[in-house]
Design a protein around this motif. Structure first.
Motif, PDB file in Angstrom:
ATOM      1  N   UNK A 283      -0.999   1.079   3.019  1.00  0.00           N
ATOM      2  CA  UNK A 283       0.286   1.711   3.322  1.00  0.00           C
ATOM      3  C   UNK A 283       0.707   2.705   2.241  1.00  0.00           C
ATOM      4  N   UNK A 284       0.276   2.477   1.005  1.00  0.00           N
ATOM      5  CA  UNK A 284       0.587   3.412  -0.075  1.00  0.00           C
ATOM      6  C   UNK A 284      -0.030   4.786   0.192  1.00  0.00           C
ATOM      7  N   UNK A 285      -1.180   4.808   0.863  1.00  0.00           N
ATOM      8  CA  UNK A 285      -1.924   6.047   1.071  1.00  0.00           C
ATOM      9  C   UNK A 285      -1.741   6.645   2.464  1.00  0.00           C
ATOM     10  N   UNK A 286      -1.566   5.783   3.475  1.00  0.00           N
ATOM     11  CA  UNK A 286      -1.584   6.303   4.841  1.00  0.00           C
ATOM     12  C   UNK A 286      -0.573   5.615   5.751  1.00  0.00           C
ATOM     13  N   UNK A 287       0.605   5.363   5.265  1.00  0.00           N
ATOM     14  CA  UNK A 287       1.622   4.684   6.074  1.00  0.00           C
ATOM     15  C   UNK A 287       2.009   5.538   7.278  1.00  0.00           C
ATOM     16  N   UNK A 288       2.032   4.930   8.451  1.00  0.00           N
ATOM     17  CA  UNK A 288       2.475   5.601   9.657  1.00  0.00           C
ATOM     18  C   UNK A 288       1.479   6.560  10.283  1.00  0.00           C
ATOM     19  N   UNK A 289       0.265   6.621   9.777  1.00  0.00           N
ATOM     20  CA  UNK A 289      -0.744   7.512  10.345  1.00  0.00           C
ATOM     21  C   UNK A 289      -1.841   6.691  11.005  1.00  0.00           C
ATOM     22  N   UNK A 290      -2.635   7.377  11.813  1.00  0.00           N
ATOM     23  CA  UNK A 290      -3.786   6.723  12.422  1.00  0.00           C
ATOM     24  C   UNK A 290      -4.965   6.865  11.470  1.00  0.00           C
ATOM     25  N   UNK A 291      -5.681   5.790  11.283  1.00  0.00           N
ATOM     26  CA  UNK A 291      -6.860   5.807  10.427  1.00  0.00           C
ATOM     27  C   UNK A 291      -8.088   5.462  11.249  1.00  0.00           C
ATOM     28  N   UNK A 292      -9.156   6.162  10.982  1.00  0.00           N
ATOM     29  CA  UNK A 292     -10.443   5.801  11.576  1.00  0.00           C
ATOM     30  C   UNK A 292     -11.265   5.190  10.461  1.00  0.00           C
TER      31      UNK A 292
ATOM     32  N   UNK B 251      -2.203  -8.171   1.281  1.00  0.00           N
ATOM     33  CA  UNK B 251      -2.358  -7.404   0.047  1.00  0.00           C
ATOM     34  C   UNK B 251      -3.083  -6.077   0.297  1.00  0.00           C
ATOM     35  N   UNK B 252      -4.128  -6.112   1.101  1.00  0.00           N
ATOM     36  CA  UNK B 252      -4.873  -4.896   1.427  1.00  0.00           C
ATOM     37  C   UNK B 252      -4.022  -3.966   2.288  1.00  0.00           C
ATOM     38  N   UNK B 253      -3.282  -4.525   3.232  1.00  0.00           N
ATOM     39  CA  UNK B 253      -2.412  -3.724   4.082  1.00  0.00           C
ATOM     40  C   UNK B 253      -1.384  -2.961   3.247  1.00  0.00           C
ATOM     41  N   UNK B 254      -0.803  -3.629   2.257  1.00  0.00           N
ATOM     42  CA  UNK B 254       0.167  -2.967   1.383  1.00  0.00           C
ATOM     43  C   UNK B 254      -0.479  -1.801   0.636  1.00  0.00           C
ATOM     44  N   UNK B 255      -1.705  -1.990   0.186  1.00  0.00           N
ATOM     45  CA  UNK B 255      -2.412  -0.933  -0.532  1.00  0.00           C
ATOM     46  C   UNK B 255      -2.695   0.252   0.401  1.00  0.00           C
TER      47      UNK B 255
END
Length: 93
Positions: free
Chosen positions: A19-28, A13-17
């Motif tokens: 993905x709405x904001x930063x799908x396919x990018x690297x996050x720190x 559920x958190x992963x889906x959320x």
């Protein structure tokens, strides 16, 4: 730094959320403040620099010129002056 797959550590559920904001990018994702270590705590770098700076100041007190010290320690003369000034201030306390 090692990357970890989000799907291996985050609930679906958190992963889906995310993905709405930063799908396919690297996050720190930073650590919480209470878990952070101060500079030099995880390795011996802080202690290493302290010992080096003490040797620099000792060389200075023994009569070596700033130029000689800078060449010996592979530092700029400006850096050596800064280290000497800090050591003098610490010694005066």
């Amino acid at each position: 730094m090692n990357y970890v797959k989000a799907k291996n550590v985050l609930p679906a559920q958190l992963l889906e959320k995310v993905q709405e904001y930063a799908a396919g990018t690297y996050l720190y994702i930073p650590q919480k403040c209470e878990n952070r270590k101060n500079w030099g705590e995880s390795k011996d770098s802080k202690a290493w620099y302290k010992r080096r700076n003490q040797r620099i100041y000792k060389n200075y007190k023994e009569g070596f010129s700033v130029r000689e010290i800078s060449q010996k320690f592979f530092l700029s003369e400006k850096s050596v002056y800064r280290i000497i000034l800090c050591a003098k201030k610490a010694e005066a306390r």
